[in-house]
Motif scaffolding. Structure first.
Motif, PDB file in Angstrom:
ATOM      1  N   ASP A 125       0.842  -1.116   0.025  1.00 50.97           N
ATOM      2  CA  ASP A 125      -0.096  -0.091  -0.002  1.00 50.97           C
ATOM      3  C   ASP A 125       0.982   1.075   0.117  1.00 50.97           C
ATOM      4  N   SER A 126       1.922   1.194   0.686  1.00 48.36           N
ATOM      5  CA  SER A 126       2.759   2.583   0.832  1.00 48.36           C
ATOM      6  C   SER A 126       3.583   2.689  -0.471  1.00 48.36           C
ATOM      7  N   GLU A 127       3.930   1.508  -1.296  1.00 47.67           N
ATOM      8  CA  GLU A 127       4.529   1.589  -2.481  1.00 47.67           C
ATOM      9  C   GLU A 127       3.609   2.067  -3.821  1.00 47.67           C
ATOM     10  N   ILE A 128       2.369   1.753  -3.243  1.00 43.53           N
ATOM     11  CA  ILE A 128       1.303   2.231  -4.370  1.00 43.53           C
ATOM     12  C   ILE A 128       1.082   3.866  -4.200  1.00 43.53           C
ATOM     13  N   ALA A 129       1.105   4.056  -2.809  1.00 45.57           N
ATOM     14  CA  ALA A 129       0.748   5.575  -2.577  1.00 45.57           C
ATOM     15  C   ALA A 129       1.854   6.587  -3.136  1.00 45.57           C
ATOM     16  N   VAL A 130       3.177   6.092  -3.118  1.00 48.96           N
ATOM     17  CA  VAL A 130       4.403   6.494  -3.531  1.00 48.96           C
ATOM     18  C   VAL A 130       4.109   6.871  -5.105  1.00 48.96           C
ATOM     19  N   LEU A 131       3.791   5.679  -5.823  1.00 50.46           N
ATOM     20  CA  LEU A 131       3.731   5.744  -7.313  1.00 50.46           C
ATOM     21  C   LEU A 131       2.557   6.424  -7.700  1.00 50.46           C
ATOM     22  N   GLU A 132       1.406   6.450  -6.879  1.00 51.20           N
ATOM     23  CA  GLU A 132       0.367   7.424  -7.336  1.00 51.20           C
ATOM     24  C   GLU A 132       0.872   8.786  -7.133  1.00 51.20           C
ATOM     25  N   ASP A 133       1.628   9.162  -6.348  1.00 51.25           N
ATOM     26  CA  ASP A 133       2.213  10.371  -6.273  1.00 51.25           C
ATOM     27  C   ASP A 133       3.095  10.741  -7.333  1.00 51.25           C
ATOM     28  N   ARG A 134       3.804  10.019  -7.764  1.00 49.25           N
ATOM     29  CA  ARG A 134       4.537   9.970  -8.994  1.00 49.25           C
ATOM     30  C   ARG A 134       3.964  10.274 -10.012  1.00 49.25           C
ATOM     31  N   LEU A 135       2.993   9.354 -10.226  1.00 50.88           N
ATOM     32  CA  LEU A 135       2.230   9.473 -11.445  1.00 50.88           C
ATOM     33  C   LEU A 135       1.439  10.779 -11.585  1.00 50.88           C
ATOM     34  N   SER A 136       0.736  11.229 -10.572  1.00 54.71           N
ATOM     35  CA  SER A 136      -0.041  12.613 -10.663  1.00 54.71           C
ATOM     36  C   SER A 136       1.220  13.979 -10.685  1.00 54.71           C
ATOM     37  N   GLN A 137       2.382  13.720 -10.122  1.00 57.09           N
ATOM     38  CA  GLN A 137       3.485  14.666 -10.590  1.00 57.09           C
ATOM     39  C   GLN A 137       3.761  14.706 -12.254  1.00 57.09           C
ATOM     40  N   CYS A 138       3.995  13.522 -12.580  1.00 61.22           N
ATOM     41  CA  CYS A 138       4.241  13.223 -14.094  1.00 61.22           C
ATOM     42  C   CYS A 138       3.249  13.909 -15.118  1.00 61.22           C
ATOM     43  N   LEU A 139       1.899  13.742 -14.593  1.00 60.54           N
ATOM     44  CA  LEU A 139       0.965  13.866 -15.390  1.00 60.54           C
ATOM     45  C   LEU A 139       0.853  15.493 -15.499  1.00 60.54           C
ATOM     46  N   LYS A 140       0.798  16.068 -14.296  1.00 59.96           N
ATOM     47  CA  LYS A 140       1.124  17.463 -14.169  1.00 59.96           C
ATOM     48  C   LYS A 140       2.137  18.160 -15.257  1.00 59.96           C
ATOM     49  N   GLU A 141       3.355  17.619 -14.964  1.00 54.65           N
ATOM     50  CA  GLU A 141       4.178  18.158 -15.733  1.00 54.65           C
ATOM     51  C   GLU A 141       4.018  17.970 -17.254  1.00 54.65           C
ATOM     52  N   LEU A 142       3.447  16.867 -17.614  1.00 56.88           N
ATOM     53  CA  LEU A 142       3.187  16.552 -18.997  1.00 56.88           C
ATOM     54  C   LEU A 142       2.085  17.507 -19.445  1.00 56.88           C
ATOM     55  N   VAL A 143       1.276  17.805 -18.718  1.00 56.35           N
ATOM     56  CA  VAL A 143       0.297  18.880 -19.111  1.00 56.35           C
ATOM     57  C   VAL A 143       0.628  20.191 -19.401  1.00 56.35           C
ATOM     58  N   THR A 144       1.511  20.523 -18.316  1.00 55.79           N
ATOM     59  CA  THR A 144       2.045  21.813 -18.439  1.00 55.79           C
ATOM     60  C   THR A 144       3.020  22.033 -19.706  1.00 55.79           C
ATOM     61  N   ARG A 145       3.747  20.868 -20.033  1.00 50.05           N
ATOM     62  CA  ARG A 145       4.642  20.951 -21.278  1.00 50.05           C
ATOM     63  C   ARG A 145       3.899  21.218 -22.466  1.00 50.05           C
TER      64      ARG A 145
END
Ligand SMILES: [Zn+2]
Length: 236
Positions: A125-145
């Motif tokens: 569960d903690s690994e999933i939480a970390v990955l979901e964080d990274r996923l949303s960060q990555c999506l945000k960066e992609l949208v900005t770019r």
């Protein structure tokens, strides 16, 4: 505008248009976007593996809990029987005690396994939480770019439209034979068919021209003059 100036401006516009097309191409295969998309793919695949694992663990836990309950039930049944006063045969008593001990041991084992699954579950569960964080960060960066790219693309599009409109007013001013001559020279000289004089030097090949040619070009009568060195049309 003098015809020769119009021709020079056509070249400037066409050079710029080529540059703009290149910029559009570079933007359409932007390295940041590709890297982010690759990263997204990787994170999603890791997430899917872990989500599946988490669901397996939860199923396992439920199964173990059921087994544990059943085990406890059996233990109690034997216990009830043991203290019922109905059993007097020592061999039978011994058998019941033996069964109770087996159920107790099994329950210990099951409880240990449940704890182990619980720890695994927390870890996943903690690994999933970390990955979901990274996923949303990555999506945000992609949208900005992508937004930056779209804005830049719009700017380029606008500039292209303006340049095309200018070209449409310039091209009819240039005689066909001049244009044909210019195109031929440009094709053989990496797109530069007309060069501006810088002092007495050809702006393209940087070699000085003769005094008589310089005078003629500066005088600017309605004919074409060519650099004695590189053969390009000269413009003053
Ligand atoms: Zn030249």
């Amino acid at each position: 505008m003098a015809v020769i100036s119009a021709l020079f401006r056509v070249q400037q516009i066409e050079t710029r248009l080529n540059g703009l097309r290149q910029m559009e191409q570079d933007l359409s295969r932007d390295a940041n976007v590709s890297a982010l998309e690759e990263l997204l793919k990787e994170i999603r695949s890791q997430l899917s593996v872990r989500t599946e694992k988490a669901s397996d663990i939860k199923k396992n836990q439920k199964q173990l809990e059921l087994e544990c309950e059943r085990c406890l039930e059996h233990y109690r049944q034997e216990e009830t029987l043991l203290y019922s006063g109905k059993i007097s045969n020592p061999r039978e008593l011994e058998q019941i005690q033996q069964k109770m001990e087996e159920y107790r041991q099994l329950q210990d084992k099951l409880e240990t396994e449940i704890l182990r699954q619980l720890e695994l579950d927390e870890k996943i569960d903690s690994e999933i939480a970390v990955l979901e964080d990274r996923l949303s960060q990555c999506l945000k960066e992609l949208v900005t770019r992508k937004k930056e790219i779209n804005e830049k693309m719009l700017e380029l599009q606008l500039e292209k439209e303006q340049l095309h409109a200018e070209l449409e007013t310039l091209l009819p001013q240039i005689p066909d034979d001049w244009m044909a001559r210019y195109r031929k020279i440009a094709d053989n000289h990496r797109g530069i068919g007309i060069a501006q004089l810088k002092g007495n030097v050809c702006g393209a090949c940087h070699v000085s021209v003769s005094d008589s040619l310089l005078k003629a070009v500066k005088h600017g009568d309605d004919r074409l003059y060519f650099c004695e060195n590189c053969g390009r049309i000269l413009y003053y």
